[in-house]
Design a protein around this motif. Structure first.
Motif, PDB file in Angstrom:
ATOM      1  N   ALA A  13      -3.850  -2.078  -2.728  1.00  0.00           N
ATOM      2  CA  ALA A  13      -3.017  -0.882  -2.591  1.00  0.00           C
ATOM      3  C   ALA A  13      -1.744  -1.184  -1.795  1.00  0.00           C
ATOM      4  CB  ALA A  13      -3.807   0.240  -1.918  1.00  0.00           C
ATOM      5  N   GLU A  16       0.950  -2.851  -3.928  1.00  0.00           N
ATOM      6  CA  GLU A  16       1.640  -1.874  -4.763  1.00  0.00           C
ATOM      7  C   GLU A  16       2.595  -1.026  -3.927  1.00  0.00           C
ATOM      8  OE1 GLU A  16       1.395  -1.483  -8.130  1.00  0.00           O
ATOM      9  OE2 GLU A  16       0.084  -3.244  -8.172  1.00  0.00           O
ATOM     10  N   GLN A  17       2.136  -0.578  -2.776  1.00  0.00           N
ATOM     11  CA  GLN A  17       2.945   0.299  -1.933  1.00  0.00           C
ATOM     12  C   GLN A  17       4.171  -0.425  -1.385  1.00  0.00           C
ATOM     13  OE1 GLN A  17       0.886   1.873   1.465  1.00  0.00           O
ATOM     14  NE2 GLN A  17       2.387   3.480   1.804  1.00  0.00           N
TER      15      GLN A  17
END
Length: 109
Positions: A13, A16-17
């Protein structure tokens, strides 16, 4: 495997962030690049499978009547759980019981 998912999911995550290259992120955090690629693919595949499964994403289930409904004695309840599977109850069960039955049926698939 659940422990692996709990460890790797936040890293995937974060990649992606942060919009950072996977190799850069792996080096910055001291992670094995091949493991990060493996878990990223595994998590994305699981997310895609969940998105493709309409019953997982909806709180409502469409109900269609395939045969006429016959009048039942007051307070009785008939559950049709699948082809050839009917449960006849003398009264409507508690919502908690129905929720537990739903979870058990999902696990049986």
């Amino acid at each position: 495997m659940q422990a692996g998912l709990e460890f790797w999911a936040p890293h995937v995550a974060a990649i992606e962030q942060e919009s950072v290259a996977t190799a850069v992120y792996a080096k910055r955090h001291g992670l094995a690049l091949h493991s990060l690629y493996y878990w990223r693919q595994k998590i994305k595949a699981a997310a895609a499978q969940t998105a493709d499964s309409p019953e997982q994403g909806s709180a409502f289930v469409a109900l269609t009547m395939s045969e006429p409904v016959l009048a039942q004695p007051s307070g009785s309840c008939t559950l049709v759980l699948g082809p050839g599977v009917r449960v006849e109850l003398p009264a409507l069960p508690a919502p908690e019981w129905l929720a537990a039955l739903g979870r058990a049926m999902q696990g049986a698939r």
